[in-house]
Design a protein around this motif. Structure first.
Motif, mmCIF file in Angstrom:
data_model
loop_
_atom_site.group_PDB
_atom_site.id
_atom_site.type_symbol
_atom_site.label_atom_id
_atom_site.label_comp_id
_atom_site.label_asym_id
_atom_site.label_seq_id
_atom_site.Cartn_x
_atom_site.Cartn_y
_atom_site.Cartn_z
ATOM 1 N N SER A 126 0.847 -1.194 0.000
ATOM 2 C CA SER A 126 0.000 0.000 0.000
ATOM 3 C C SER A 126 0.879 1.238 0.000
ATOM 4 O O SER A 126 2.000 1.219 0.516
ATOM 5 N N ALA A 127 0.357 2.312 -0.560
ATOM 6 C CA ALA A 127 1.138 3.546 -0.678
ATOM 7 C C ALA A 127 0.209 4.753 -0.763
ATOM 8 O O ALA A 127 -0.967 4.634 -1.118
ATOM 9 N N LYS A 128 0.784 5.904 -0.427
ATOM 10 C CA LYS A 128 0.087 7.178 -0.616
ATOM 11 C C LYS A 128 0.717 7.858 -1.814
ATOM 12 O O LYS A 128 1.941 8.007 -1.877
ATOM 13 N N ILE A 129 -0.086 8.242 -2.791
ATOM 14 C CA ILE A 129 0.456 8.837 -4.015
ATOM 15 C C ILE A 129 -0.117 10.225 -4.265
ATOM 16 O O ILE A 129 -1.201 10.567 -3.801
ATOM 17 N N ASN A 130 0.655 11.003 -5.014
ATOM 18 C CA ASN A 130 0.270 12.366 -5.400
ATOM 19 C C ASN A 130 0.451 12.480 -6.908
ATOM 20 O O ASN A 130 1.546 12.273 -7.421
ATOM 21 N N ILE A 131 -0.623 12.808 -7.605
ATOM 22 C CA ILE A 131 -0.578 12.904 -9.062
ATOM 23 C C ILE A 131 0.000 14.262 -9.457
ATOM 24 O O ILE A 131 -0.630 15.297 -9.262
ATOM 25 N N LEU A 132 1.197 14.281 -10.023
ATOM 26 C CA LEU A 132 1.806 15.538 -10.461
ATOM 27 C C LEU A 132 1.271 15.962 -11.818
ATOM 28 O O LEU A 132 0.972 17.122 -12.060
ATOM 29 N N ARG A 133 1.175 14.974 -12.726
ATOM 30 C CA ARG A 133 0.700 15.280 -14.075
ATOM 31 C C ARG A 133 0.160 14.002 -14.710
ATOM 32 O O ARG A 133 0.797 12.955 -14.665
ATOM 33 N N THR A 134 -1.028 14.072 -15.301
ATOM 34 C CA THR A 134 -1.611 12.883 -15.933
ATOM 35 C C THR A 134 -1.655 12.986 -17.448
ATOM 36 O O THR A 134 -1.796 11.999 -18.135
ATOM 37 N N ILE A 152 15.302 -0.195 -8.255
ATOM 38 C CA ILE A 152 14.200 -1.025 -8.773
ATOM 39 C C ILE A 152 13.541 -0.329 -9.954
ATOM 40 O O ILE A 152 13.181 0.844 -9.883
ATOM 41 N N ARG A 153 13.384 -1.069 -11.046
ATOM 42 C CA ARG A 153 12.642 -0.607 -12.211
ATOM 43 C C ARG A 153 11.742 -1.746 -12.647
ATOM 44 O O ARG A 153 12.188 -2.699 -13.275
ATOM 45 N N GLN A 154 10.455 -1.655 -12.316
ATOM 46 C CA GLN A 154 9.534 -2.725 -12.653
ATOM 47 C C GLN A 154 8.121 -2.166 -12.787
ATOM 48 O O GLN A 154 7.745 -1.216 -12.096
ATOM 49 N N VAL A 155 7.346 -2.758 -13.659
ATOM 50 C CA VAL A 155 5.952 -2.355 -13.853
ATOM 51 C C VAL A 155 5.117 -2.794 -12.651
ATOM 52 O O VAL A 155 5.266 -3.915 -12.148
ATOM 53 N N THR A 200 8.918 0.036 4.365
ATOM 54 C CA THR A 200 7.970 1.096 4.703
ATOM 55 C C THR A 200 8.695 2.438 4.771
ATOM 56 O O THR A 200 9.784 2.534 5.320
ATOM 57 N N GLY A 201 8.072 3.465 4.204
ATOM 58 C CA GLY A 201 8.653 4.804 4.228
ATOM 59 C C GLY A 201 9.457 5.147 2.998
ATOM 60 O O GLY A 201 9.825 6.311 2.807
ATOM 61 N N ALA A 202 9.738 4.156 2.146
ATOM 62 C CA ALA A 202 10.517 4.423 0.929
ATOM 63 C C ALA A 202 9.731 5.324 -0.019
ATOM 64 O O ALA A 202 8.520 5.182 -0.177
ATOM 65 N N ARG A 203 10.430 6.264 -0.639
ATOM 66 C CA ARG A 203 9.819 7.155 -1.629
ATOM 67 C C ARG A 203 9.995 6.559 -3.020
ATOM 68 O O ARG A 203 10.979 5.873 -3.290
ATOM 69 N N PHE A 204 9.041 6.827 -3.902
ATOM 70 C CA PHE A 204 9.114 6.269 -5.249
ATOM 71 C C PHE A 204 8.458 7.189 -6.265
ATOM 72 O O PHE A 204 7.750 8.149 -5.913
ATOM 73 N N ILE A 205 8.700 6.895 -7.531
ATOM 74 C CA ILE A 205 8.075 7.611 -8.647
ATOM 75 C C ILE A 205 7.396 6.584 -9.548
ATOM 76 O O ILE A 205 7.947 5.515 -9.822
ATOM 77 N N LEU A 206 6.206 6.908 -10.014
ATOM 78 C CA LEU A 206 5.524 6.125 -11.041
ATOM 79 C C LEU A 206 5.526 6.958 -12.315
ATOM 80 O O LEU A 206 5.132 8.124 -12.304
ATOM 81 N N ALA A 207 5.995 6.392 -13.406
ATOM 82 C CA ALA A 207 6.097 7.148 -14.654
ATOM 83 C C ALA A 207 5.618 6.298 -15.826
ATOM 84 O O ALA A 207 5.882 5.102 -15.902
ATOM 85 N N GLU A 208 4.903 6.951 -16.729
ATOM 86 C CA GLU A 208 4.446 6.275 -17.951
ATOM 87 C C GLU A 208 4.131 7.379 -18.962
ATOM 88 O O GLU A 208 3.161 8.118 -18.814
ATOM 89 N N CYS A 211 2.952 11.007 -17.902
ATOM 90 C CA CYS A 211 2.311 10.901 -16.593
ATOM 91 C C CYS A 211 3.369 10.717 -15.510
ATOM 92 O O CYS A 211 4.228 9.844 -15.618
ATOM 93 N N LYS A 212 3.302 11.546 -14.463
ATOM 94 C CA LYS A 212 4.263 11.488 -13.369
ATOM 95 C C LYS A 212 3.524 11.473 -12.026
ATOM 96 O O LYS A 212 2.667 12.324 -11.767
ATOM 97 N N ILE A 213 3.893 10.499 -11.185
ATOM 98 C CA ILE A 213 3.258 10.335 -9.877
ATOM 99 C C ILE A 213 4.359 10.095 -8.842
ATOM 100 O O ILE A 213 5.285 9.326 -9.099
ATOM 101 N N VAL A 214 4.264 10.737 -7.687
ATOM 102 C CA VAL A 214 5.207 10.473 -6.605
ATOM 103 C C VAL A 214 4.444 9.821 -5.455
ATOM 104 O O VAL A 214 3.227 10.031 -5.290
ATOM 105 N N GLY A 215 5.162 9.031 -4.660
ATOM 106 C CA GLY A 215 4.480 8.344 -3.574
ATOM 107 C C GLY A 215 5.409 7.908 -2.470
ATOM 108 O O GLY A 215 6.626 8.040 -2.547
ATOM 109 N N GLU A 216 4.789 7.354 -1.407
ATOM 110 C CA GLU A 216 5.536 6.833 -0.268
ATOM 111 C C GLU A 216 4.897 5.523 0.171
ATOM 112 O O GLU A 216 3.665 5.393 0.239
ATOM 113 N N ILE A 217 5.749 4.530 0.467
ATOM 114 C CA ILE A 217 5.267 3.223 0.881
ATOM 115 C C ILE A 217 4.664 3.302 2.286
ATOM 116 O O ILE A 217 5.292 3.787 3.223
ATOM 117 N N LEU A 218 3.453 2.813 2.413
ATOM 118 C CA LEU A 218 2.792 2.763 3.735
ATOM 119 C C LEU A 218 2.927 1.399 4.387
ATOM 120 O O LEU A 218 3.003 1.295 5.596
#
Length: 218
Positions: A126-134, A152-155, A200-208, A211-218
């Motif tokens: 689970s994670a909390k995410i913030n949509i920067l741009r869709t 880590i680089r994985q879908v 837990t607590g690791a920061r990450f980016i989702l990109a496609e 589209c750019k999304i940032v998040g944190e592992i809960l």
């Protein structure tokens, strides 16, 4: 712009020393692998960032996760900035020479840890995410962006969305569970191919695409 003062900045970075992190346990090794290669006449070399702990030549550590487990590994040499060392502490990018091991079992995104570390093998989180741009992409359940954290680089696939809010923190009344620019939400994500070492607590980016999304592992 002119380059004036750059020499002083370089000098400062060389004398300022490492940032002291009181939360780092030097007995718990955490080394994130981002390069795996073979050197002719020498053997396998693993390059990456030492996040915590201290590694010595001859140490017996664990590498993984692979096929749901961690495998033993022995450090035969340590190099940092092409200088051979007998010991290296956290906060460094280093190359580790290891005794012969099946190369297929080690890949970018794996970690080297000590036997005292928690043997994390994470497939779903689970994670909390913030949509920067869709852009024109619709972010909803089933969306599959590229996950970036450490090396880590994985879908990953979004399998649940909850607690959707706008940028001001206001809770939405609609139930469409479609995320748009500025939205904040809790999500459940699942790695598409294989488990990873993730804390837990690791920061990450989702990109496609754009589209750019940032998040944190809960």
């Amino acid at each position: 712009v002119t380059g004036e003062g750059i020499d002083m900045i370089k000098t400062f970075f060389n004398i300022v020393g490492k940032k002291v992190n009181k939360n780092v346990d030097n007995n718990l090794v955490e080394f994130h692998i981002d390069h795996v290669f073979n050197v002719y006449g020498f053997g396998m070399v693993l390059g990456g960032n030492l996040i915590s702990g201290t590694i010595n030549v001859g140490d017996k550590l664990l590498v993984g996760p692979h096929s749901g487990t961690y495998e033993p590994i022995i450090i035969r040499s340590i190099y940092s900035k092409k200088i051979p060392l007998q010991q290296v502490s956290y906060g460094s990018y280093v190359c580790l020479g290891v005794k012969k091991i099946d190369t297929l079992n080690i890949k970018r995104g794996n970690v080297i840890i000590s036997s005292k570390n928690e043997k994390l093998i994470v497939k779903k989180f689970s994670a909390k995410i913030n949509i920067l741009r869709t852009h024109s992409t619709t972010v909803k359940v089933g969306y599959e962006p590229m996950f970036h954290a450490y090396s880590i680089r994985q879908v990953v696939r979004i399998i649940n969305i909850s607690d959707k809010k706008n940028a001001r923190g206001d809770v939405y009344n609609d139930n469409d569970n479609i995320l748009r620019n500025g939205d904040i939400a809790n999500v459940i994500l699942e790695f598409k191919y294989h488990p990873e070492y993730l804390k837990t607590g690791a920061r990450f980016i989702l990109a496609e695409g754009k589209c750019k999304i940032v998040g944190e592992i809960l």
